[in-house]
Write an enzyme that holds these catalytic residues in place. Sequence first.
Site, PDB file in Angstrom:
ATOM      1  N   GLY A  21       0.460  -3.779   7.634  1.00  0.00           N
ATOM      2  CA  GLY A  21       0.705  -2.358   7.418  1.00  0.00           C
ATOM      3  C   GLY A  21       2.184  -2.084   7.256  1.00  0.00           C
ATOM      4  N   GLY A  22       2.905  -3.043   6.677  1.00  0.00           N
ATOM      5  CA  GLY A  22       4.357  -2.944   6.573  1.00  0.00           C
ATOM      6  C   GLY A  22       4.858  -1.913   5.591  1.00  0.00           C
ATOM      7  NE  ARG A  23       4.494  -0.958  -0.435  1.00  0.00           N
ATOM      8  CZ  ARG A  23       4.192  -0.757  -1.713  1.00  0.00           C
ATOM      9  NH1 ARG A  23       3.261  -1.501  -2.290  1.00  0.00           N
ATOM     10  NH2 ARG A  23       4.791   0.178  -2.405  1.00  0.00           N
ATOM     11  N   GLY A  24       3.454   1.160   5.508  1.00  0.00           N
ATOM     12  CA  GLY A  24       3.104   2.465   6.050  1.00  0.00           C
ATOM     13  C   GLY A  24       4.298   3.147   6.686  1.00  0.00           C
ATOM     14  CG  PHE A  25       5.328   7.145   9.394  1.00  0.00           C
ATOM     15  CD1 PHE A  25       6.660   7.369   9.080  1.00  0.00           C
ATOM     16  CD2 PHE A  25       4.827   7.672  10.570  1.00  0.00           C
ATOM     17  CE1 PHE A  25       7.482   8.102   9.930  1.00  0.00           C
ATOM     18  CE2 PHE A  25       5.631   8.406  11.418  1.00  0.00           C
ATOM     19  CZ  PHE A  25       6.959   8.613  11.099  1.00  0.00           C
ATOM     20  CE  LYS A 171      -4.494   4.862  16.067  1.00  0.00           C
ATOM     21  NZ  LYS A 171      -3.878   3.649  15.483  1.00  0.00           N
TER      22      LYS A 171
END
Length: 570
Positions: A21-25, A171
């Site tokens: 998820g390295g391109r997320g917020f 979650k």
Amino acid sequence: MVVKTTANDVATEKRTCVVLGGRGFLGRSLVARLLQLGGWIVRVADSSSHSLLTDPSVSDSLLSNALCSGQASFCHVDVRDTSQIIIVTKGADVVFYMEPTDLDIRDFYNCYMIIVQGAKNVINACRECKVRRLVYNSSADIVFDGSRDILDGDLSFICPGKFKDMLIDLKFQAEGLIRLANNIDGLLTCVLRPSNVFGPGDTRLVPLLVNLAKAGLAKFITGCGENMSDFTYTENVAHAHICAAETLDSRVVSVAGKAFFITNLEPIMFWEFVSLILGGLGYQRPYIKVPTWMVSCIVSLHQCRNDKLYNYSVSPHYMLQLASRTRTFDCSAAQNHLGFSPVVSMKDGIKLTIQSFSHLANDSFYTKYGNFNEQSKAEKMLGSGIVADILLWRDERRTFACFFTLVLVYCWFFLCGRTFASSLADLLLLVIVALYGHGILSSKICGFAVQEIPSSRFKVTESEAQQAMRSIAHTWNKGVRRIKSLAKGEDWSKFFRVVISIYLFKSIQAYSVAVLFGSEIDALRILIFCGMVELKGLLLRKLPASISSFSQHDNVLHQEKVPARVKEWK
């Protein structure tokens, strides 16, 4: 930007880490933090189908240089496919799992596969590739269900188990899987629970506030407006992940398999934070307090009629609970065991966030020169008395009681179809029956004590009677003085206001009195007319004979003018 380093951030040799998820917020902040510290070979893994170099938002020279030099790389990974995760995690020392935050809550299957099944796949891939450390980014939302306030919640705080928001429920399940996987096949896990993350690139909180401001809804404060909340700047979350990864080896007992709350350590009133963000972007600050239940009804109606206002990565009802409840957390465990301390203060974080969202700023003339802290005209006119508290919803209970009473009075006297006298008589009868029934009740009914109404409640003391008469006399004298001032003609504006008010009152009364007192007015008019006729006859009998004969002749001429209803009544 000055980077604060700690002993945990310093490494003698480069290690390989994977940021899922390295391109997320949050993923972008973590990648930037790792590259700034050095000593890390970063594998950026995300479900995006585009290369990191082709992303127009990536303009940081450090990241570009790292991609060119091989210190950073990008891999397309779908967490729903275990084989893709295995490829990117081979040979890695640490895996940082950052879930996407822009999921559509209307698609349950996709959310479940990414959050819950994705967590299972990540665990299986780490075990197969012999990855030693797994740090999972959870959320402080999993201990908050909106039913009560949380003040300095710590790790002993029990999760509710049932959630109104589907994403938080999923979650919570994923966090449980990550923690249960600790110390299986040599895998050490750690979970972080940041609270209300904000910062550059935010896709949830700040865009939602801007959308509400553009729709004219950001001026309303839900609830009392004094609820406290903990917020966390995105770079502090990234710093906490690195601290957790560094301490997993050295302090296995106190860190592995545990969850830690992460905040900026600066609790702030939720609506003060909103005011700072909106004010910095040039939008109107919230200043009108509205009851929470009323906002909840409005949100439900808007969802039924138009769902374009809301970002469906966030439940509107959950945001309503978040905005009206106190929610602060104790981060002493993260400070003691992880060595965590914020690297960016709340003030600087808000400033950087506002600068990053400058493209959403409002540059209108009103926002540049308007004074949003100025009191409204209603507040200036009403002041701070009891009436102002009721009309401006400052005292919700009293306002609701007055509103409910007015509705009952309106229904009882206007919508019942009875005359005013009948409605008043029925009301008095109802009160008498209720008091009589209360008086004959026993002291206990089904184990519940029934309090008696003392007779003193129905007595009027001499001082109270005198005070009431003084009030009446004062009101009368005040009215006389105003009438005298109007008669002198000194204040024409007041004169016209009085004339218009009397005319409106007359127009209203002409209708309402006729409706409410129709039969009573007719009976009273007939009674007065008959009384005048009888009085006239009595006077004629007392007059001399000559005058009496003349009056009788005149009475014959006018006899036909007697109303028909009077004749029937006779």
